[in-house]
Design a protein around this motif. Structure first.
Motif, PDB file in Angstrom:
ATOM      1  N   SER A 166      88.748 -17.526  -6.436  1.00  0.00           N
ATOM      2  CA  SER A 166      89.915 -17.363  -5.571  1.00  0.00           C
ATOM      3  C   SER A 166      89.605 -17.778  -4.135  1.00  0.00           C
ATOM      4  N   SER A 167      88.388 -17.575  -3.693  1.00  0.00           N
ATOM      5  CA  SER A 167      88.002 -17.970  -2.345  1.00  0.00           C
ATOM      6  C   SER A 167      86.574 -18.513  -2.387  1.00  0.00           C
ATOM      7  N   VAL A 168      86.237 -19.299  -1.406  1.00  0.00           N
ATOM      8  CA  VAL A 168      84.904 -19.878  -1.332  1.00  0.00           C
ATOM      9  C   VAL A 168      84.193 -19.283  -0.124  1.00  0.00           C
ATOM     10  N   VAL A 169      82.987 -18.772  -0.353  1.00  0.00           N
ATOM     11  CA  VAL A 169      82.170 -18.216   0.714  1.00  0.00           C
ATOM     12  C   VAL A 169      81.207 -19.314   1.156  1.00  0.00           C
ATOM     13  N   HIS A 170      81.288 -19.696   2.417  1.00  0.00           N
ATOM     14  CA  HIS A 170      80.435 -20.749   2.952  1.00  0.00           C
ATOM     15  C   HIS A 170      79.253 -20.125   3.679  1.00  0.00           C
ATOM     16  N   ILE A 171      78.041 -20.557   3.316  1.00  0.00           N
ATOM     17  CA  ILE A 171      76.825 -20.102   3.989  1.00  0.00           C
ATOM     18  C   ILE A 171      76.194 -21.328   4.626  1.00  0.00           C
ATOM     19  N   ARG A 172      76.138 -21.323   5.955  1.00  0.00           N
ATOM     20  CA  ARG A 172      75.653 -22.483   6.702  1.00  0.00           C
ATOM     21  C   ARG A 172      74.495 -22.097   7.616  1.00  0.00           C
ATOM     22  N   ASN A 173      73.715 -23.108   8.012  1.00  0.00           N
ATOM     23  CA  ASN A 173      72.648 -22.928   8.979  1.00  0.00           C
ATOM     24  C   ASN A 173      72.997 -23.734  10.220  1.00  0.00           C
TER      25      ASN A 173
END
Length: 132
Positions: free
Chosen positions: A47-54
């Motif tokens: 349903s949603s996308v969790v973005h993990i960025r550096n």
């Protein structure tokens, strides 16, 4: 060398090991209410996308940002456990474009992705790791 003012006795002091629990419990960390946001249907699209960025800062310094988490999550409580487990510091920022974003010091993309799936904050297929 004592850091206490003169004339005052020490209160009940705890050692470092006694002040932290030996096994952290994440009961009631995920939702503010008692509803299950994942539902019962396992064959559904995320349903949603969790973005993990550096984000690179100066030299070797970097920030890990987590955005796209559900609105009914207690982000401050999640951040509290991430900070204790990975001995780092962090904050919750409000961004106009991405909404509430968790910022953590250091490059902890893999560790945070594992944390979010292990404690059922979100599913593995909802996580998008950037930079790998």
């Amino acid at each position: 060398l004592s850091l206490r003012p003169r004339g005052k006795k020490a209160k009940d002091t705890k050692t470092h090991q006694e002040s932290f629990p030996t096994k952290m419990s994440l009961d009631n960390i995920v939702f503010n209410n008692d509803t299950d946001a994942f539902g019962t249907d396992d064959n559904r699209a995320p349903s949603s996308v969790v973005h993990i960025r550096n984000q690179q800062r100066n030299g070797r310094k970097s920030l890990t940002t987590i955005s796209g988490l559900a609105d009914d999550l207690d982000l401050k409580k999640i951040l509290k456990y991430i900070r204790k487990m990975y001995q780092t510091n962090g904050t919750v920022k409000n961004d106009k474009e991405h909404g509430d974003v968790i910022q953590v010091q250091g490059d902890l993309r893999k560790e945070i992705a594992q944390f979010l799936t292990e404690y059922k904050v979100c599913d593995k297929d909802e996580i998008k790791l950037h930079g790998f």
